[in-house]
Design a protein around this motif. Sequence first.
Motif, PDB file in Angstrom:
ATOM      1  N   VAL A   1       0.775  -1.504   0.404  1.00 52.44           N
ATOM      2  CA  VAL A   1      -0.171  -0.064   0.044  1.00 52.44           C
ATOM      3  C   VAL A   1       1.145   1.468   0.171  1.00 52.44           C
ATOM      4  CG1 VAL A   1      -2.350  -1.039   0.873  1.00 52.44           C
ATOM      5  CG2 VAL A   1      -0.346   0.464   2.443  1.00 52.44           C
ATOM      6  N   GLU A   2       1.853   1.453   0.201  1.00 48.96           N
ATOM      7  CA  GLU A   2       2.831   2.713   0.462  1.00 48.96           C
ATOM      8  C   GLU A   2       3.324   2.784  -0.802  1.00 48.96           C
ATOM      9  OE1 GLU A   2       3.809   4.123   3.029  1.00 48.96           O
ATOM     10  OE2 GLU A   2       2.184   2.485   4.210  1.00 48.96           O
ATOM     11  N   LEU A   3       3.541   3.694  -1.460  1.00 51.58           N
ATOM     12  CA  LEU A   3       4.102   4.624  -3.102  1.00 51.58           C
ATOM     13  C   LEU A   3       5.452   3.753  -3.197  1.00 51.58           C
ATOM     14  CD1 LEU A   3       3.820   7.897  -2.840  1.00 51.58           C
ATOM     15  CD2 LEU A   3       2.965   6.474  -4.067  1.00 51.58           C
ATOM     16  N   PRO A   4       6.174   3.791  -4.008  1.00 49.38           N
ATOM     17  CA  PRO A   4       7.506   2.624  -4.523  1.00 49.38           C
ATOM     18  C   PRO A   4       8.347   3.771  -3.275  1.00 49.38           C
ATOM     19  CG  PRO A   4       6.444   3.066  -6.115  1.00 49.38           C
ATOM     20  CD  PRO A   4       4.932   2.933  -5.883  1.00 49.38           C
ATOM     21  N   ALA A   5       8.665   4.844  -4.041  1.00 50.63           N
ATOM     22  CA  ALA A   5       9.533   5.525  -3.415  1.00 50.63           C
ATOM     23  C   ALA A   5       9.018   6.334  -2.319  1.00 50.63           C
ATOM     24  CB  ALA A   5       9.761   6.536  -5.254  1.00 50.63           C
ATOM     25  N   HIS A   6       9.890   7.138  -1.696  1.00 48.78           N
ATOM     26  CA  HIS A   6       9.775   7.506  -0.477  1.00 48.78           C
ATOM     27  C   HIS A   6       9.567   9.602  -0.814  1.00 48.78           C
ATOM     28  CE1 HIS A   6      10.396   4.063   1.637  1.00 48.78           C
ATOM     29  NE2 HIS A   6      11.820   4.042   1.605  1.00 48.78           N
ATOM     30  N   VAL A   7       8.098   9.293  -0.511  1.00 49.87           N
ATOM     31  CA  VAL A   7       8.186  11.054  -1.256  1.00 49.87           C
ATOM     32  C   VAL A   7       8.389  11.553   0.687  1.00 49.87           C
ATOM     33  CG1 VAL A   7       6.932  12.701  -1.529  1.00 49.87           C
ATOM     34  CG2 VAL A   7       6.466  10.671  -2.444  1.00 49.87           C
ATOM     35  N   ILE A   8       8.824  13.101   0.312  1.00 57.09           N
ATOM     36  CA  ILE A   8       9.185  14.452   1.308  1.00 57.09           C
ATOM     37  C   ILE A   8       8.528  15.443   1.034  1.00 57.09           C
ATOM     38  CG2 ILE A   8      10.241  15.291   3.077  1.00 57.09           C
ATOM     39  CD1 ILE A   8      12.574  13.120   2.430  1.00 57.09           C
ATOM     40  N   ILE A   9       7.617  15.708   0.826  1.00 56.41           N
ATOM     41  CA  ILE A   9       7.202  16.948   0.147  1.00 56.41           C
ATOM     42  C   ILE A   9       7.634  18.463   1.484  1.00 56.41           C
ATOM     43  CG2 ILE A   9       5.208  16.354  -0.493  1.00 56.41           C
ATOM     44  CD1 ILE A   9       3.325  16.870   1.717  1.00 56.41           C
ATOM     45  N   ALA A  10       8.099  19.352   1.205  1.00 56.87           N
ATOM     46  CA  ALA A  10       8.343  20.981   2.081  1.00 56.87           C
ATOM     47  C   ALA A  10       7.073  21.282   1.929  1.00 56.87           C
ATOM     48  CB  ALA A  10       9.970  21.110   1.944  1.00 56.87           C
ATOM     49  N   CYS A  11       6.595  22.564   2.902  1.00 55.49           N
ATOM     50  CA  CYS A  11       5.672  22.755   2.633  1.00 55.49           C
ATOM     51  C   CYS A  11       5.737  24.388   3.071  1.00 55.49           C
ATOM     52  CB  CYS A  11       4.370  23.072   3.153  1.00 55.49           C
ATOM     53  SG  CYS A  11       3.502  21.382   2.553  1.00 55.49           S
ATOM     54  N   GLY A  12       5.913  26.134   2.092  1.00 50.43           N
ATOM     55  CA  GLY A  12       6.196  26.749   3.325  1.00 50.43           C
ATOM     56  C   GLY A  12       4.672  27.336   4.200  1.00 50.43           C
ATOM     57  N   LEU A  13       5.325  27.261   5.536  1.00 49.80           N
ATOM     58  CA  LEU A  13       4.443  27.290   6.326  1.00 49.80           C
ATOM     59  C   LEU A  13       3.400  28.122   5.852  1.00 49.80           C
ATOM     60  CD1 LEU A  13       4.640  27.017   9.115  1.00 49.80           C
ATOM     61  CD2 LEU A  13       5.358  29.031  10.168  1.00 49.80           C
ATOM     62  N   PRO A  14       1.396  27.602   5.819  1.00 50.80           N
ATOM     63  CA  PRO A  14       0.912  28.051   5.757  1.00 50.80           C
ATOM     64  C   PRO A  14      -0.002  28.793   6.722  1.00 50.80           C
ATOM     65  CG  PRO A  14       0.187  26.016   5.739  1.00 50.80           C
ATOM     66  CD  PRO A  14       2.222  25.653   6.706  1.00 50.80           C
TER      67      PRO A  14
ATOM     68  N   GLN B   1      13.879   4.479  -4.094  1.00 49.43           N
ATOM     69  CA  GLN B   1      14.277   6.437  -3.718  1.00 49.43           C
ATOM     70  C   GLN B   1      13.464   7.573  -3.074  1.00 49.43           C
ATOM     71  OE1 GLN B   1      15.495   7.349  -7.639  1.00 49.43           O
ATOM     72  NE2 GLN B   1      17.613   6.450  -7.897  1.00 49.43           N
ATOM     73  N   THR B   2      14.190   8.816  -2.735  1.00 49.05           N
ATOM     74  CA  THR B   2      13.793   9.502  -2.150  1.00 49.05           C
ATOM     75  C   THR B   2      13.422  11.013  -3.028  1.00 49.05           C
ATOM     76  OG1 THR B   2      14.323   8.629   0.367  1.00 49.05           O
ATOM     77  CG2 THR B   2      13.472  11.043  -0.054  1.00 49.05           C
ATOM     78  N   VAL B   3      12.370  11.657  -3.050  1.00 47.58           N
ATOM     79  CA  VAL B   3      11.765  12.474  -3.697  1.00 47.58           C
ATOM     80  C   VAL B   3      11.301  13.340  -2.513  1.00 47.58           C
ATOM     81  CG1 VAL B   3      10.193  13.375  -6.010  1.00 47.58           C
ATOM     82  CG2 VAL B   3      11.267  11.155  -5.466  1.00 47.58           C
ATOM     83  N   LEU B   4      12.769  14.836  -2.833  1.00 50.02           N
ATOM     84  CA  LEU B   4      12.296  15.945  -2.153  1.00 50.02           C
ATOM     85  C   LEU B   4      11.476  17.050  -3.143  1.00 50.02           C
ATOM     86  CD1 LEU B   4      12.138  17.599   0.131  1.00 50.02           C
ATOM     87  CD2 LEU B   4      13.934  18.101  -0.432  1.00 50.02           C
ATOM     88  N   ALA B   5       9.627  17.006  -2.610  1.00 48.11           N
ATOM     89  CA  ALA B   5       9.205  18.245  -3.546  1.00 48.11           C
ATOM     90  C   ALA B   5       8.885  19.390  -2.377  1.00 48.11           C
ATOM     91  CB  ALA B   5       7.932  17.401  -4.147  1.00 48.11           C
ATOM     92  N   ILE B   6       8.857  20.437  -3.002  1.00 43.76           N
ATOM     93  CA  ILE B   6       9.072  21.900  -1.854  1.00 43.76           C
ATOM     94  C   ILE B   6       7.677  22.393  -2.832  1.00 43.76           C
ATOM     95  CG2 ILE B   6       9.800  24.568  -1.785  1.00 43.76           C
ATOM     96  CD1 ILE B   6      12.868  22.778  -2.424  1.00 43.76           C
ATOM     97  N   PHE B   7       6.788  22.997  -2.019  1.00 44.39           N
ATOM     98  CA  PHE B   7       5.738  23.917  -2.135  1.00 44.39           C
ATOM     99  C   PHE B   7       5.943  25.540  -1.673  1.00 44.39           C
ATOM    100  CE2 PHE B   7       5.407  19.688  -2.544  1.00 44.39           C
ATOM    101  CZ  PHE B   7       4.538  19.270  -3.978  1.00 44.39           C
TER     102      PHE B   7
END
Length: 253
Positions: free
Chosen positions: A73-86, A193-199
């Motif tokens: 049930v987990e995504l095959p890659a590790h996803v990190i999301i970085a969100c500017g403080l909302p 793999q690890t993906v870092l996504a920045i918003f």
Amino acid sequence: MQRYFLETPQQDGDQVTLPATVQHHWVVVLRAQVGDVAEFVDQTAHLFHGELLRVTNDGHAEVRLTAVVTPTVELPAHVIIACGLPKQEKAEWIAQKATEMGVQQVIFYGADWSIAKWHSQKVAKKVARLTKVANGAAEQSHRLVRPTVTYVPNLAAVLATPNDLTLMAYEESAKRGEHSALTANLQRVVAGQTVLAIFGPEGGISPAEVTQAQTAHAILVGLGPRILRTETAPLYFLAAASTIWELQSPQRG
């Protein structure tokens, strides 16, 4: 079936006393009776069925665990999301919904154009609250892991997070009609793999932050032709990642 997390590794046939919070929710709130069964995930992400054996006079609930096949049930890659403080309650929304969609880690950071500010004395309390929200969402969505939630003061700290691919969602890329970078980069990610996504926050990402990210080898990507709200953009990204990695993959049923 209700799902809960246990803090230690378990084995088939183990009898365990449930943590107080789990016991309270299952036995007190949901009124579980002896013989009822719930799902339990141990510290190593293995799934068990747990039969309620007894509730002691001092209120402790004991269960017997039976190992069952652990689903994928987990995504095959590790996803990190970085969100500017909302602003306001958007951080809770992001933590909850991103957990349901498979994120491994959520980082909130003080962006140049963040309107919201977290005073240092309140950071620990806020992170604890967001962690509780993520934990509840992980149980509800039948995840095998609970995402971590952290706060860092600026983008530099985000960019120092170890990863294999860094992407920055940038609205100017969308305005210019860029529509292939996101798909192309997600398609080259391999399992593990690890993906870092920045918003960015409501105010957007500053030019200085864009330059800072590009210097750190982040790739600017658009999220379709529409401009998304700060709380919507991470969910769009996670949905796109799931579609490419899971729904279009012949190796995953």
